[in-house]
Design a protein around this motif. Structure first.
Motif, PDB file in Angstrom:
ATOM      1  N   SER A 132       0.823  -1.206   0.000  1.00 11.38           N
ATOM      2  CA  SER A 132       0.000   0.000   0.000  1.00 11.38           C
ATOM      3  C   SER A 132       0.859   1.257   0.000  1.00 11.38           C
ATOM      4  O   SER A 132       0.590   2.211  -0.732  1.00 11.38           O
ATOM      5  CB  SER A 132      -0.918  -0.012   1.221  1.00 11.38           C
ATOM      6  OG  SER A 132      -1.663   1.183   1.314  1.00 11.38           O
ATOM      7  N   ALA A 133       1.920   1.256   0.812  1.00  8.99           N
ATOM      8  CA  ALA A 133       2.780   2.432   0.896  1.00  8.99           C
ATOM      9  C   ALA A 133       3.593   2.642  -0.369  1.00  8.99           C
ATOM     10  O   ALA A 133       3.901   3.782  -0.738  1.00  8.99           O
ATOM     11  CB  ALA A 133       3.706   2.302   2.105  1.00  8.99           C
ATOM     12  N   LEU A 134       3.951   1.560  -1.064  1.00 10.33           N
ATOM     13  CA  LEU A 134       4.639   1.721  -2.352  1.00 10.33           C
ATOM     14  C   LEU A 134       3.783   2.485  -3.335  1.00 10.33           C
ATOM     15  O   LEU A 134       4.287   3.265  -4.152  1.00 10.33           O
ATOM     16  CB  LEU A 134       4.998   0.349  -2.927  1.00 10.33           C
ATOM     17  CG  LEU A 134       6.290  -0.291  -2.435  1.00 10.33           C
ATOM     18  CD1 LEU A 134       6.368  -1.737  -2.896  1.00 10.33           C
ATOM     19  CD2 LEU A 134       7.507   0.494  -2.934  1.00 10.33           C
ATOM     20  N   ALA A 135       2.478   2.285  -3.251  1.00  6.42           N
ATOM     21  CA  ALA A 135       1.567   2.954  -4.177  1.00  6.42           C
ATOM     22  C   ALA A 135       1.462   4.443  -3.900  1.00  6.42           C
ATOM     23  O   ALA A 135       1.292   5.246  -4.836  1.00  6.42           O
ATOM     24  CB  ALA A 135       0.186   2.308  -4.104  1.00  6.42           C
ATOM     25  N   ASP A 136       1.555   4.840  -2.612  1.00 10.71           N
ATOM     26  CA  ASP A 136       1.374   6.263  -2.302  1.00 10.71           C
ATOM     27  C   ASP A 136       2.668   6.976  -1.906  1.00 10.71           C
ATOM     28  O   ASP A 136       2.651   8.145  -1.519  1.00 10.71           O
ATOM     29  CB  ASP A 136       0.315   6.460  -1.217  1.00 10.71           C
ATOM     30  CG  ASP A 136       0.696   5.836   0.120  1.00 10.71           C
ATOM     31  OD1 ASP A 136       1.904   5.638   0.361  1.00 10.71           O
ATOM     32  OD2 ASP A 136      -0.207   5.567   0.922  1.00 10.71           O
ATOM     33  N   GLY A 137       3.801   6.279  -1.962  1.00 12.55           N
ATOM     34  CA  GLY A 137       5.090   6.924  -1.701  1.00 12.55           C
ATOM     35  C   GLY A 137       5.610   6.792  -0.296  1.00 12.55           C
ATOM     36  O   GLY A 137       6.742   7.168  -0.011  1.00 12.55           O
ATOM     37  N   GLY A 138       4.777   6.298   0.624  1.00 11.52           N
ATOM     38  CA  GLY A 138       5.242   6.086   1.983  1.00 11.52           C
ATOM     39  C   GLY A 138       5.285   7.371   2.799  1.00 11.52           C
ATOM     40  O   GLY A 138       4.609   8.351   2.492  1.00 11.52           O
ATOM     41  N   ARG A 139       6.118   7.358   3.814  1.00 10.09           N
ATOM     42  CA  ARG A 139       6.192   8.440   4.802  1.00 10.09           C
ATOM     43  C   ARG A 139       7.644   8.860   4.982  1.00 10.09           C
ATOM     44  O   ARG A 139       8.540   8.015   5.013  1.00 10.09           O
ATOM     45  CB  ARG A 139       5.612   7.941   6.124  1.00 10.09           C
ATOM     46  CG  ARG A 139       5.635   8.938   7.247  1.00 10.09           C
ATOM     47  CD  ARG A 139       5.032   8.317   8.509  1.00 10.09           C
ATOM     48  NE  ARG A 139       5.121   9.228   9.634  1.00 10.09           N
ATOM     49  CZ  ARG A 139       4.815   8.909  10.881  1.00 10.09           C
ATOM     50  NH1 ARG A 139       4.393   7.685  11.160  1.00 10.09           N
ATOM     51  NH2 ARG A 139       4.935   9.791  11.851  1.00 10.09           N
ATOM     52  N   VAL A 140       7.870  10.157   5.121  1.00 11.79           N
ATOM     53  CA  VAL A 140       9.218  10.674   5.316  1.00 11.79           C
ATOM     54  C   VAL A 140       9.448  10.957   6.801  1.00 11.79           C
ATOM     55  O   VAL A 140       8.637  11.624   7.455  1.00 11.79           O
ATOM     56  CB  VAL A 140       9.443  11.955   4.494  1.00 11.79           C
ATOM     57  CG1 VAL A 140      10.819  12.547   4.792  1.00 11.79           C
ATOM     58  CG2 VAL A 140       9.319  11.652   3.007  1.00 11.79           C
ATOM     59  N   LEU A 141      10.547  10.423   7.338  1.00 12.76           N
ATOM     60  CA  LEU A 141      10.895  10.584   8.744  1.00 12.76           C
ATOM     61  C   LEU A 141      12.253  11.265   8.887  1.00 12.76           C
ATOM     62  O   LEU A 141      13.070  11.273   7.968  1.00 12.76           O
ATOM     63  CB  LEU A 141      10.987   9.223   9.439  1.00 12.76           C
ATOM     64  CG  LEU A 141       9.793   8.284   9.381  1.00 12.76           C
ATOM     65  CD1 LEU A 141      10.130   7.011  10.153  1.00 12.76           C
ATOM     66  CD2 LEU A 141       8.555   8.944   9.934  1.00 12.76           C
ATOM     67  N   ASP A 142      12.478  11.799  10.086  1.00 14.46           N
ATOM     68  CA  ASP A 142      13.826  12.222  10.457  1.00 14.46           C
ATOM     69  C   ASP A 142      14.652  10.983  10.779  1.00 14.46           C
ATOM     70  O   ASP A 142      14.112   9.908  11.051  1.00 14.46           O
ATOM     71  CB  ASP A 142      13.789  13.111  11.705  1.00 14.46           C
ATOM     72  CG  ASP A 142      12.843  14.287  11.554  1.00 14.46           C
ATOM     73  OD1 ASP A 142      12.685  14.764  10.412  1.00 14.46           O
ATOM     74  OD2 ASP A 142      12.283  14.734  12.576  1.00 14.46           O
ATOM     75  N   ALA A 143      15.961  11.145  10.765  1.00 16.91           N
ATOM     76  CA  ALA A 143      16.864  10.098  11.241  1.00 16.91           C
ATOM     77  C   ALA A 143      17.922  10.749  12.105  1.00 16.91           C
ATOM     78  O   ALA A 143      18.241  11.936  11.945  1.00 16.91           O
ATOM     79  CB  ALA A 143      17.507   9.346  10.081  1.00 16.91           C
ATOM     80  N   GLY A 144      18.448   9.993  13.053  1.00 13.72           N
ATOM     81  CA  GLY A 144      19.554  10.477  13.857  1.00 13.72           C
ATOM     82  C   GLY A 144      20.873  10.043  13.260  1.00 13.72           C
ATOM     83  O   GLY A 144      20.991   8.923  12.753  1.00 13.72           O
ATOM     84  N   ARG A 145      21.847  10.932  13.310  1.00 16.08           N
ATOM     85  CA  ARG A 145      23.181  10.614  12.784  1.00 16.08           C
ATOM     86  C   ARG A 145      24.184  10.657  13.936  1.00 16.08           C
ATOM     87  O   ARG A 145      24.251  11.628  14.678  1.00 16.08           O
ATOM     88  CB  ARG A 145      23.572  11.598  11.685  1.00 16.08           C
ATOM     89  CG  ARG A 145      24.903  11.275  11.016  1.00 16.08           C
ATOM     90  CD  ARG A 145      25.042  12.017   9.690  1.00 16.08           C
ATOM     91  NE  ARG A 145      24.914  13.459   9.852  1.00 16.08           N
ATOM     92  CZ  ARG A 145      24.688  14.312   8.835  1.00 16.08           C
ATOM     93  NH1 ARG A 145      24.552  13.842   7.594  1.00 16.08           N
ATOM     94  NH2 ARG A 145      24.597  15.604   9.054  1.00 16.08           N
TER      95      ARG A 145
END
Length: 292
Positions: free
Chosen positions: A111-124
């Protein structure tokens, strides 16, 4: 591309990789399955496959596999899918994914592949000339010591393992003197534990920062100041419901960068051993796309 950890949850879900591959193929996806005998070998195989122009990476396992995926994909724009069949599954829990449910998790990926998914922060994380990424939390102190002990055990499984390791660790643990530099301001902190979190929970559902948001451009600095063993035992059960935050020994503040320093203290990120402090940690907004 589907990367499988056959030892997730001590082998209880070894068939999960094959089941996930079947589910995704039935949905019409072209799936390449990667399996290796060690995490290092699997990481090399994943990186090689990504260089060969894969469209997405789906990991089957627990937070250790998520950690592998986050370190392979952060900053690339390629999406990460998760089939959570491990022990902790804290990142999957943050994303609201169905736990120990291969079919349900694969449906979310499709389902997420169809709508592009969600963008999150990441820690470095930067330490000793190395750079690493995390999606959940970095822990250094009592919780990391518990993780160190729990990871050395093969039994029991699940959250109970962390609870029993915590009780064993209480017998010898003492408060640590940290130097904490948060957004450029340095202070000396006596504390039982310090975590820098992007997600709400660690250790299989301990909701240390229940209000954390993984897409707000900030990290949550969680500090528990020195407590007696009895006081810590009284506070600990409240962590699973998030009701510990009003305790006077608990401090939570939102930051963009943190440097943690202390002598002979091991840090963990997303449940994976990073090494000794000091660590430099910063948030990178929008660095990770997830299929959730």
């Amino acid at each position: 591309m589907l990367a499988v950890n056959p030892t997730a949850a001590f082998g209880r879900h070894a068939p999960a990789g094959d089941e996930a591959a079947s589910c995704l193929r039935e949905a019409g996806l072209d799936v390449v399955v990667l399996r290796r005998d060690s995490m290092d070998a699997l990481r090399e195989a994943v990186d090689e496959a990504l260089r060969a122009d894969a469209d997405a990476l789906v990991v089957v396992g627990g937070d250790g596999m998520v950690h592998l995926g986050v370190n392979s994909l952060s900053g690339t724009g390629l999406p990460l899918g998760i089939v959570p069949v491990g022990t902790g599954n804290d990142v999957a829990r943050m994303l609201g994914l169905p736990l120990q449910d291969v079919v349900g998790s694969c449906a979310r990926v499709v389902s997420a592949l169809a709508d592009g998914g969600r963008v999150l922060d990441a820690g470095r994380i930067t330490t000793g000339g190395r750079t690493m990424w995390f999606a959940g939390a970095v822990s250094a102190g009592f919780d990391a010591a518990v993780n160190e002990r729990a990871n050395s055990w093969r039994w029991p499984r699940g959250a109970l393992r962390y609870t029993l390791a915590m009780l064993r660790e209480l017998g010898s643990f003492r408060a640590i003197n940290y130097t904490v530099t948060a957004d450029g301001a340095a202070s000396t902190e006596g504390a039982m534990l310090i975590s820098v979190a992007n997600a709400q929970s660690i250790g299989g559902g301990m909701r240390i920062v229940p209000e954390a948001a993984p897409d707000d451009g900030l990290l949550d600095l969680f500090i528990v100041r020195p407590l007696s063993r009895l006081a810590l035992l009284a506070v600990f059960p409240k962590v699973f419901s998030g009701r510990h935050t009003s305790h006077p020994a608990v401090e939570i503040r939102r930051v963009r960068s943190v440097r943690l320093a202390a002598e002979n203290v091991v840090a963990y990120a997303d449940g994976e051993r990073i090494g000794l402090l000091p660590l430099d940690i910063e948030v990178v907004p929008g660095a990770l796309r997830v299929l959730a």
